[in-house]
Write a protein that holds these residues in place. Structure first.
Motif, PDB file in Angstrom:
ATOM      1  N   THR A  54      18.015  83.870  44.777  1.00 26.62           N
ATOM      2  CA  THR A  54      18.139  84.888  43.966  1.00 26.62           C
ATOM      3  C   THR A  54      16.978  84.940  42.812  1.00 26.62           C
ATOM      4  O   THR A  54      16.338  85.997  42.292  1.00 26.62           O
ATOM      5  N   ARG A  55      16.597  83.635  42.509  1.00 24.01           N
ATOM      6  CA  ARG A  55      15.405  83.591  41.625  1.00 24.01           C
ATOM      7  C   ARG A  55      14.140  83.958  42.144  1.00 24.01           C
ATOM      8  O   ARG A  55      13.273  84.497  41.627  1.00 24.01           O
ATOM      9  N   ILE A  56      13.850  83.547  43.427  1.00 24.89           N
ATOM     10  CA  ILE A  56      12.657  84.017  44.346  1.00 24.89           C
ATOM     11  C   ILE A  56      12.712  85.417  44.143  1.00 24.89           C
ATOM     12  O   ILE A  56      11.568  86.222  44.027  1.00 24.89           O
ATOM     13  N   PHE A  57      13.864  86.143  44.562  1.00 28.73           N
ATOM     14  CA  PHE A  57      14.140  87.758  44.954  1.00 28.73           C
ATOM     15  C   PHE A  57      13.665  88.247  43.534  1.00 28.73           C
ATOM     16  O   PHE A  57      12.918  89.297  43.166  1.00 28.73           O
ATOM     17  N   SER A  58      14.268  87.701  42.392  1.00 32.59           N
ATOM     18  CA  SER A  58      13.991  88.301  40.953  1.00 32.59           C
ATOM     19  C   SER A  58      12.636  88.387  40.644  1.00 32.59           C
ATOM     20  O   SER A  58      11.884  89.487  40.114  1.00 32.59           O
ATOM     21  N   ALA A  59      11.870  87.235  40.917  1.00 31.33           N
ATOM     22  CA  ALA A  59      10.454  87.309  40.692  1.00 31.33           C
ATOM     23  C   ALA A  59       9.312  88.118  41.383  1.00 31.33           C
ATOM     24  O   ALA A  59       8.388  88.586  40.893  1.00 31.33           O
ATOM     25  N   ARG A  60       9.850  88.331  42.703  1.00 32.19           N
ATOM     26  CA  ARG A  60       9.216  89.321  43.455  1.00 32.19           C
ATOM     27  C   ARG A  60       9.549  90.693  43.220  1.00 32.19           C
ATOM     28  O   ARG A  60       8.769  91.761  43.899  1.00 32.19           O
ATOM     29  N   ASN A  61      10.583  91.054  42.564  1.00 30.73           N
ATOM     30  CA  ASN A  61      11.032  92.552  42.351  1.00 30.73           C
ATOM     31  C   ASN A  61      11.123  92.558  40.698  1.00 30.73           C
ATOM     32  O   ASN A  61      12.260  93.099  40.204  1.00 30.73           O
ATOM     33  N   VAL A  62      10.224  92.236  39.846  1.00 26.05           N
ATOM     34  CA  VAL A  62      10.327  92.188  38.398  1.00 26.05           C
ATOM     35  C   VAL A  62      10.775  93.671  37.838  1.00 26.05           C
ATOM     36  O   VAL A  62      11.518  93.540  36.736  1.00 26.05           O
ATOM     37  N   PRO A  77       9.353  78.039  61.305  1.00 27.51           N
ATOM     38  CA  PRO A  77      10.201  77.845  60.104  1.00 27.51           C
ATOM     39  C   PRO A  77      10.452  79.183  59.113  1.00 27.51           C
ATOM     40  O   PRO A  77       9.748  79.950  59.209  1.00 27.51           O
ATOM     41  N   HIS A  78      11.486  78.632  58.357  1.00 27.36           N
ATOM     42  CA  HIS A  78      11.825  79.928  57.650  1.00 27.36           C
ATOM     43  C   HIS A  78      12.380  79.294  56.166  1.00 27.36           C
ATOM     44  O   HIS A  78      13.110  78.744  56.004  1.00 27.36           O
ATOM     45  N   SER A  79      11.658  79.898  55.114  1.00 26.24           N
ATOM     46  CA  SER A  79      11.840  79.520  53.788  1.00 26.24           C
ATOM     47  C   SER A  79      12.701  80.702  53.067  1.00 26.24           C
ATOM     48  O   SER A  79      13.074  81.474  53.408  1.00 26.24           O
ATOM     49  N   ALA A  80      13.214  80.090  51.711  1.00 34.23           N
ATOM     50  CA  ALA A  80      13.677  80.844  50.630  1.00 34.23           C
ATOM     51  C   ALA A  80      13.005  82.184  50.564  1.00 34.23           C
ATOM     52  O   ALA A  80      13.615  83.403  50.488  1.00 34.23           O
ATOM     53  N   GLY A  81      11.681  81.911  50.508  1.00 29.62           N
ATOM     54  CA  GLY A  81      10.824  83.014  50.097  1.00 29.62           C
ATOM     55  C   GLY A  81      10.775  84.002  51.294  1.00 29.62           C
ATOM     56  O   GLY A  81      10.497  85.467  50.942  1.00 29.62           O
ATOM     57  N   MET A  82      10.671  83.591  52.607  1.00 27.94           N
ATOM     58  CA  MET A  82      10.730  84.682  53.612  1.00 27.94           C
ATOM     59  C   MET A  82      12.163  85.290  53.676  1.00 27.94           C
ATOM     60  O   MET A  82      12.023  86.553  54.041  1.00 27.94           O
ATOM     61  N   SER A  83      13.220  84.695  53.303  1.00 30.25           N
ATOM     62  CA  SER A  83      14.686  85.275  53.019  1.00 30.25           C
ATOM     63  C   SER A  83      14.365  86.374  52.178  1.00 30.25           C
ATOM     64  O   SER A  83      14.874  87.525  52.219  1.00 30.25           O
ATOM     65  N   ALA A  84      13.963  86.285  51.008  1.00 27.11           N
ATOM     66  CA  ALA A  84      13.780  87.087  49.950  1.00 27.11           C
ATOM     67  C   ALA A  84      12.952  88.652  50.370  1.00 27.11           C
ATOM     68  O   ALA A  84      13.020  89.526  50.070  1.00 27.11           O
ATOM     69  N   GLY A  85      11.775  88.033  51.202  1.00 24.11           N
ATOM     70  CA  GLY A  85      10.957  89.151  51.983  1.00 24.11           C
ATOM     71  C   GLY A  85      11.976  90.256  52.801  1.00 24.11           C
ATOM     72  O   GLY A  85      11.725  91.200  52.639  1.00 24.11           O
TER      73      GLY A  85
END
Length: 544
Positions: free
Chosen positions: A363-371, A328-336
């Protein structure tokens, strides 16, 4: 051998004649008892007598299964069917959960289609094993030749070879070998049938029962369908080889342990403030369709107009020039994956994130992981996490899976290329991109985890999100009118940070694609400029 079927041999007949007091006859006399008699009118009208010891052609014992070679071929066919079925099940499972090194990076569903064809080919061979025909031999040979052409295309085109991987190559090679095996089996059974008929009945049977004719007709119709299917598969592979010549605007980078490649492109040169710190780069996250065909145009105009200096965009796994990720592939995996690709490229930010539709989730997940590297966020008619259940509905997932299974036949892509003059640009990132198996697999992966893994990831991102990040929300007025809860959820998005610069509803803008109308493009460029200048203003204040 004949005695096995209940006929008496010559010696037994001679012993019986001696016991009954009748004169014995020789073998030649037994075979032709009337040769010594003078022919008369009556005898000339009678049919010649049957030779002693032969069976009737209709006797069930007259069968090609008497030959060990024919029986062995049938058992091998059963063994091949079991092996192919197990491979088919593994490929089916890999669509949803990919075993290690078992991901097809860009083919979508081709390996599954080749294996399904092989199962069908083997079933036809087994069901109609005892009624061989020339038509089946010719059609099986045609399938084998076409599959050999498919194998050559896959191996000869580097991008397709990479996309298919060893799984796709093994599937097409196995399909071609099985088709050839069916040709050999059909010819062997045909020979064995004639051999046994000659040995047990004295002649080769040329008649066929109505049941046999119907079986041959049915087998021929099925094999013709298989030939059509392989022709379509071959035609789609030709289209894919043509699409592979379309150069990517940016570069592709191996991510997630070199499992697949994602495409990242940038426009404009990096600029700096007076203190030497870099100015922000706008980073685009597309919605349903790839960025290059949708939102990139208005950002390009914004750079040309001097509103921004530089922007980058990428294709999520499975879209445009990016390859499929394992399931499976989630939005968080894409952000990574995006973070990894940007790091390899040397992009350090800061970034102004722009996400449209479901891209707002990424976008929101990427933002939270690259604050530390986020200078602002713009959400364009973005999806709220409370509505992810719509993306994850079982009905939508089943439709996507069904579309994926038939996508290698290319019924829509081929007709588009032949009758609507669709170009390779249309198929890779444009109006026909949604028809490809790679694109469909991306949407199916989204569907499978949207309301579980992805929703959990975006909820966590909300808690981590830096409150001081400037935020702009742009909403489609037409979307609000057609969706009762859309305005409420858009309002909720304005609160993901404590620094809302503006929320604008563009009344005539279509859902998600606000930039399709001039009013929307003007609003987007205006607010993007606000975000960009806000960051610049903050830097100036720091200098003072």
């Amino acid at each position: 051998m004949v005695s096995l079927w209940g006929s008496k041999n010559n010696q037994e007949e001679q012993d019986e004649d001696q016991e009954n007091g009748r004169p014995t006859t020789s073998t030649s006399q037994t075979d032709t008892p009337r040769q010594s008699e003078e022919a008369n009118e009556r005898s000339r009208l009678l049919p010649p007598p049957d030779r002693r010891g032969y069976l009737s052609p209709d006797d069930p014992a007259v069968s090609p299964y008497n030959l060990w070679s024919v029986r062995a071929l049938r058992w091998f066919e059963i063994i091949f069917l079991v092996i192919t079925f197990l491979w088919w099940v593994l490929l089916l499972v890999s669509i949803f959960v990919s075993p290690p090194r078992f991901n097809s990076r860009g083919s979508g569903f081709f390996d599954f289609s080749f294996t399904s064809l092989t199962i069908g080919n083997l079933l036809v061979g087994l069901i109609f094993f005892a009624v061989p025909s020339s038509a089946m031999s010719i059609l099986s040979m045609s399938i084998s030749v076409l599959l050999l052409i498919d194998m050559i295309i896959i191996l000869a085109v580097p991008q397709i070879r990479v996309e298919e991987g060893w799984v796709g190559i093994a599937s097409v090679v196995w399909a071609a070998l099985i088709a050839l095996y069916n040709v050999i089996t059909n010819r062997t059974v045909k020979w064995g049938k004639a051999e046994e008929e000659e040995r047990l009945t004295g002649r080769q049977e040329t008649r066929r029962t109505l049941k046999e004719w119907l079986a041959i007709l049915l087998a021929t119709v099925i094999m013709v369908l298989y030939v059509i299917i392989v022709i379509l598969l071959t035609a789609v592979l030709v289209l894919r080889s043509r699409d592979a010549t379309l150069a990517a605007p940016g570069e592709r980078y191996l991510v997630d342990g070199d499992k697949y490649r994602v495409h990242v492109a940038c426009e404009g040169n990096q600029t700096f403030y007076k203190d030497g710190s870099p100015k922000p780069t706008v980073l685009l996250e597309g919605g349903y369709m790839p960025v290059f065909d949708s939102m990139e145009d208005w950002v390009y105009d914004a750079r040309k107009n001097g509103t921004i200096d530089r922007y980058c965009w990428w294709d999520r796994p499975g879209l445009a020039w990016s390859e499929n990720a394992p399931s499976p592939h989630s939005a968080g995996m894409s952000a990574g994956a995006l973070s990894e690709a940007l790091a390899i490229r040397g992009e350090e930010g800061p970034f102004i994130l722009v996400g449209a539709g479901i891209g707002g989730i990424y976008t929101r997940i990427f933002s939270a992981r690259n604050v530390r590297n986020i200078a602002g966020i713009m959400l364009i008619d973005a999806l709220h996490e409370d509505l992810l259940y719509r993306v994850s509905s079982p009905g939508r997932g089943f439709v996507l899976w069904g579309r994926g299974i038939i996508s290698p036949l290319g019924l829509d892509r081929l007709s588009g290329a032949l009758f609507k003059h669709r170009t390779k640009e249309d198929r890779v990132y444009g109006k026909s991109a949604y028809q490809g198996g790679k694109f469909i697999k991306n949407k199916l992966q989204e569907n499978l985890v949207a309301d579980s893994l992805t929703k959990s990831e975006v909820k966590s991102a909300t808690n981590i999100q830096q409150p001081e990040v400037p935020l702009v929300v742009i909403t489609s007025g037409r979307h609000i009118k057609t969706d009762d809860v859309w305005e409420e959820k858009q309002k909720a998005l304005t609160k993901i940070t404590d620094n809302l610069l503006g929320w604008e509803i563009v009344q005539k803008a279509p859902s998600e694609e606000v930039w399709r109308v001039k009013e929307g493009r003007d609003a987007l460029e205006h607010w993007l400029g606000k975000l960009y200048s806000y960051r610049m203003k903050t830097k100036s204040e720091e200098e003072q």
